[in-house]
Design an enzyme around this catalytic site. Sequence first.
Site, PDB file in Angstrom:
ATOM      1  N   GLN A   1      -5.378   6.014  -2.543  1.00  0.00           N
ATOM      2  CA  GLN A   1      -6.358   6.019  -3.323  1.00  0.00           C
ATOM      3  C   GLN A   1      -6.974   4.578  -2.889  1.00  0.00           C
ATOM      4  O   GLN A   1      -8.441   4.134  -3.390  1.00  0.00           O
ATOM      5  CB  GLN A   1      -5.937   5.025  -4.711  1.00  0.00           C
ATOM      6  CG  GLN A   1      -5.407   6.303  -5.370  1.00  0.00           C
ATOM      7  CD  GLN A   1      -4.362   5.780  -6.170  1.00  0.00           C
ATOM      8  OE1 GLN A   1      -4.930   5.438  -7.560  1.00  0.00           O
ATOM      9  NE2 GLN A   1      -2.705   5.273  -6.927  1.00  0.00           N
ATOM     10  N   ASN A   2      -7.056   3.972  -1.753  1.00  0.00           N
ATOM     11  CA  ASN A   2      -8.183   2.777  -1.093  1.00  0.00           C
ATOM     12  C   ASN A   2      -9.091   3.145  -0.242  1.00  0.00           C
ATOM     13  O   ASN A   2      -9.005   4.328  -0.060  1.00  0.00           O
ATOM     14  CB  ASN A   2      -6.610   1.412  -0.419  1.00  0.00           C
ATOM     15  CG  ASN A   2      -5.890   0.753  -1.076  1.00  0.00           C
ATOM     16  OD1 ASN A   2      -5.689   1.361  -2.167  1.00  0.00           O
ATOM     17  ND2 ASN A   2      -4.661   0.658  -0.406  1.00  0.00           N
TER      18      ASN A   2
ATOM     19  N   GLY B   1       2.501  -0.005  -4.040  1.00  0.00           N
ATOM     20  CA  GLY B   1       1.787  -0.543  -4.519  1.00  0.00           C
ATOM     21  C   GLY B   1       0.183  -0.011  -4.808  1.00  0.00           C
ATOM     22  O   GLY B   1      -0.812   0.003  -4.974  1.00  0.00           O
ATOM     23  N   THR B   2       1.127   0.665  -6.645  1.00  0.00           N
ATOM     24  CA  THR B   2       0.101   1.356  -7.276  1.00  0.00           C
ATOM     25  C   THR B   2       0.669   1.333  -8.482  1.00  0.00           C
ATOM     26  O   THR B   2       1.500   1.705  -8.773  1.00  0.00           O
ATOM     27  CB  THR B   2      -0.542   3.016  -6.819  1.00  0.00           C
ATOM     28  OG1 THR B   2      -1.359   3.313  -8.480  1.00  0.00           O
ATOM     29  CG2 THR B   2       0.672   3.540  -6.299  1.00  0.00           C
ATOM     30  N   SER B   3      -0.703   1.099  -9.232  1.00  0.00           N
ATOM     31  CA  SER B   3       0.256   0.737 -10.881  1.00  0.00           C
ATOM     32  C   SER B   3       0.043   2.072 -11.624  1.00  0.00           C
ATOM     33  O   SER B   3       0.478   2.219 -12.435  1.00  0.00           O
ATOM     34  CB  SER B   3      -1.073  -0.294 -11.623  1.00  0.00           C
ATOM     35  OG  SER B   3      -2.229   0.306 -11.918  1.00  0.00           O
TER      36      SER B   3
ATOM     37  N   ARG C   1     -17.176  -5.523  -1.489  1.00  0.00           N
ATOM     38  CA  ARG C   1     -16.142  -5.102  -1.228  1.00  0.00           C
ATOM     39  C   ARG C   1     -15.706  -4.822   0.436  1.00  0.00           C
ATOM     40  O   ARG C   1     -14.698  -4.901   0.746  1.00  0.00           O
ATOM     41  CB  ARG C   1     -16.213  -3.398  -1.544  1.00  0.00           C
ATOM     42  CG  ARG C   1     -16.266  -3.300  -3.945  1.00  0.00           C
ATOM     43  CD  ARG C   1     -14.539  -4.230  -4.096  1.00  0.00           C
ATOM     44  NE  ARG C   1     -14.668  -5.329  -4.009  1.00  0.00           N
ATOM     45  CZ  ARG C   1     -15.446  -6.376  -4.123  1.00  0.00           C
ATOM     46  NH1 ARG C   1     -16.598  -6.023  -5.231  1.00  0.00           N
ATOM     47  NH2 ARG C   1     -15.901  -7.751  -4.421  1.00  0.00           N
TER      48      ARG C   1
ATOM     49  N   TYR D   1     -20.391  -1.957  -4.029  1.00  0.00           N
ATOM     50  CA  TYR D   1     -20.351  -2.463  -2.915  1.00  0.00           C
ATOM     51  C   TYR D   1     -20.201  -2.941  -1.547  1.00  0.00           C
ATOM     52  O   TYR D   1     -19.148  -2.718  -0.815  1.00  0.00           O
ATOM     53  CB  TYR D   1     -20.179  -0.978  -3.295  1.00  0.00           C
ATOM     54  CG  TYR D   1     -19.210  -0.303  -3.621  1.00  0.00           C
ATOM     55  CD1 TYR D   1     -17.727   0.087  -3.909  1.00  0.00           C
ATOM     56  CD2 TYR D   1     -19.757   0.140  -5.084  1.00  0.00           C
ATOM     57  CE1 TYR D   1     -16.582   0.422  -5.013  1.00  0.00           C
ATOM     58  CE2 TYR D   1     -19.036   0.551  -6.325  1.00  0.00           C
ATOM     59  CZ  TYR D   1     -17.295   1.138  -5.917  1.00  0.00           C
ATOM     60  OH  TYR D   1     -16.338   1.168  -7.440  1.00  0.00           O
TER      61      TYR D   1
ATOM     62  N   HIS E   1     -10.416   8.372  -3.220  1.00  0.00           N
ATOM     63  CA  HIS E   1     -11.566   7.614  -4.131  1.00  0.00           C
ATOM     64  C   HIS E   1     -12.535   7.758  -2.899  1.00  0.00           C
ATOM     65  O   HIS E   1     -13.317   6.055  -3.219  1.00  0.00           O
ATOM     66  CB  HIS E   1     -10.948   7.061  -4.901  1.00  0.00           C
ATOM     67  CG  HIS E   1      -9.559   6.430  -5.539  1.00  0.00           C
ATOM     68  ND1 HIS E   1      -9.079   6.363  -6.732  1.00  0.00           N
ATOM     69  CD2 HIS E   1      -9.582   7.993  -6.295  1.00  0.00           C
ATOM     70  CE1 HIS E   1      -8.473   6.488  -7.406  1.00  0.00           C
ATOM     71  NE2 HIS E   1      -8.484   8.124  -7.117  1.00  0.00           N
TER      72      HIS E   1
ATOM     73  N   ASP F   1     -10.775   1.480   1.516  1.00  0.00           N
ATOM     74  CA  ASP F   1     -10.659  -0.039   2.624  1.00  0.00           C
ATOM     75  C   ASP F   1      -9.456   0.874   4.020  1.00  0.00           C
ATOM     76  O   ASP F   1      -9.388   2.325   3.920  1.00  0.00           O
ATOM     77  CB  ASP F   1     -10.001  -0.614   3.063  1.00  0.00           C
ATOM     78  CG  ASP F   1      -8.390  -0.812   2.618  1.00  0.00           C
ATOM     79  OD1 ASP F   1      -7.228  -0.140   3.068  1.00  0.00           O
ATOM     80  OD2 ASP F   1      -7.799  -1.086   1.829  1.00  0.00           O
TER      81      ASP F   1
HETATM   82  P1  OAD Z   1      -4.188  -1.648  -8.976  1.00  0.00           P
HETATM   83  O1  OAD Z   1      -4.477  -3.044  -9.584  1.00  0.00           O
HETATM   84  O2  OAD Z   1      -4.152  -0.539 -10.541  1.00  0.00           O
HETATM   85  O3  OAD Z   1      -2.798  -1.944  -9.067  1.00  0.00           O
HETATM   86  C1  OAD Z   1      -1.754  -2.640  -7.964  1.00  0.00           C
HETATM   87  C2  OAD Z   1      -0.513  -2.739  -7.632  1.00  0.00           C
HETATM   88  O4  OAD Z   1      -0.408  -3.181  -6.701  1.00  0.00           O
HETATM   89  C3  OAD Z   1      -0.270  -2.812  -8.945  1.00  0.00           C
HETATM   90  O5  OAD Z   1       0.489  -1.855  -9.360  1.00  0.00           O
HETATM   91  C4  OAD Z   1       1.371  -4.707  -8.736  1.00  0.00           C
HETATM   92  O6  OAD Z   1       1.937  -4.366  -9.072  1.00  0.00           O
HETATM   93  C5  OAD Z   1       0.994  -3.906  -6.688  1.00  0.00           C
HETATM   94  N1  OAD Z   1       0.674  -4.785  -6.034  1.00  0.00           N
HETATM   95  C6  OAD Z   1       0.383  -6.359  -5.722  1.00  0.00           C
HETATM   96  N2  OAD Z   1       0.253  -6.552  -4.847  1.00  0.00           N
HETATM   97  C7  OAD Z   1       1.394  -6.209  -4.633  1.00  0.00           C
HETATM   98  C8  OAD Z   1       1.914  -5.977  -2.531  1.00  0.00           C
HETATM   99  N3  OAD Z   1       2.060  -7.567  -2.461  1.00  0.00           N
HETATM  100  N4  OAD Z   1       2.667  -5.126  -2.018  1.00  0.00           N
HETATM  101  C9  OAD Z   1       2.728  -4.240  -3.408  1.00  0.00           C
HETATM  102  N5  OAD Z   1       2.138  -4.145  -3.974  1.00  0.00           N
HETATM  103  C10 OAD Z   1       1.594  -4.715  -4.986  1.00  0.00           C
HETATM  104  O7  OAD Z   1      -4.210  -1.085  -8.196  1.00  0.00           O
HETATM  105  P2  OAD Z   1      -4.069   1.013  -8.108  1.00  0.00           P
HETATM  106  O8  OAD Z   1      -3.437   1.476  -8.912  1.00  0.00           O
HETATM  107  O9  OAD Z   1      -4.872   1.342  -6.456  1.00  0.00           O
HETATM  108  O10 OAD Z   1     -10.458   3.130  -8.202  1.00  0.00           O
HETATM  109  O11 OAD Z   1      -5.262   1.604  -8.564  1.00  0.00           O
HETATM  110  C11 OAD Z   1      -6.332   2.400  -8.684  1.00  0.00           C
HETATM  111  C12 OAD Z   1      -7.234   2.927  -8.251  1.00  0.00           C
HETATM  112  O12 OAD Z   1      -8.332   2.433  -9.926  1.00  0.00           O
HETATM  113  C13 OAD Z   1      -8.051   2.474  -7.703  1.00  0.00           C
HETATM  114  O13 OAD Z   1      -8.363   3.707  -6.366  1.00  0.00           O
HETATM  115  C14 OAD Z   1      -9.304   2.213  -7.772  1.00  0.00           C
HETATM  116  C15 OAD Z   1      -9.448   1.938  -9.083  1.00  0.00           C
HETATM  117  O14 OAD Z   1     -10.295   1.660 -10.326  1.00  0.00           O
HETATM  118  C16 OAD Z   1     -11.473   3.077  -8.263  1.00  0.00           C
HETATM  119  O15 OAD Z   1     -12.359   2.665  -7.969  1.00  0.00           O
HETATM  120  C17 OAD Z   1     -12.021   5.211  -7.884  1.00  0.00           C
END
Ligand code: OAD
Length: 236
Positions: A90-91, A176-178, A60, A57, A108, A93
């Site tokens: 969820q970020n 921007g979340t999966s 990070r 961390y 988170h 930062d």
């Molecule tokens: P992910 O890494 O799972 O997903 C990232 C998403 O961002 C994907 O859907 C990509 O397609 C998208 N992406 C990539 N580049 C992009 C861009 N330039 N603009 C917009 N979208 C873009 O990240 P999260 O869904 O945020 O938790 O992950 C959720 C949680 O999993 C995090 O908060 C973290 C992680 O483990 C903990 O650590 C507790």
Amino acid sequence: MNENRKKIVVLSGAGISAESGIQTFRDSDGLWENYRVEDVCTPEALARDPELVIGFYNQRLAQVLKAKPNPGHTALVELEQKYDVRIVTQNIDDLHERAGSSNVLHLHGDIRKKRSQVDPDDIEDIIPLEKGIQMGDLDRYGKQFRPHIVFFGEAVPNIEPAAKLVEEADIVLIIGTSLNVYPAAGLMYYARPDAKIYYIDPKAESAKGLDKRVVCIAGKAGTAVPEMVRQLMEEA
Ligand code: OAD
């Protein structure tokens, strides 16, 4: 404050910070390609190897300190001129805050802070940020401070206030979340039946299990969010 303003809730994930140089988790070369979650992001990992977890961390944090908000973050600030905007991220930062967003709820945790392992309400700023959390930095119970991060397997204390915000929203912007991690990924289902929901992500159209109302916009946050904001500013 104009009480008649429409309410927008933004649900942001790692993708909004990707163009600021912060790695996502699940993209190719994302963090979880290079680390195992169970080594660095669980309570068991912290108990087993605190130095590894705290070091992870601190890396990070160093990455966040080098990053700057991008046009995706800054466009959301502009929306506050015409809407009541709440960001639920969820970020870990602080790029929404540094861009100037007024209301940011972290689901988170927050990489700039450290937390007691004994008293979860004892949350303190890391000072100086550049050094991160040091081994031997002890809370008032004499126990090592931990990162203020919600690990896998831990409860998400801010999920209830987040769900309440979504219930009250006229417009929900998912950016921007999966949508892999619950309970965060389920927040959109709290939206009222008449709420508009947009999902901005390069992979938006291949996402599974989305609420039927969701309008998918395949694009990067740095360009698609400013476009969306322009549209919303015209509609307001
Ligand atoms: P992910 O890494 O799972 O997903 C990232 C998403 O961002 C994907 O859907 C990509 O397609 C998208 N992406 C990539 N580049 C992009 C861009 N330039 N603009 C917009 N979208 C873009 O990240 P999260 O869904 O945020 O938790 O992950 C959720 C949680 O999993 C995090 O908060 C973290 C992680 O483990 C903990 O650590 C507790």
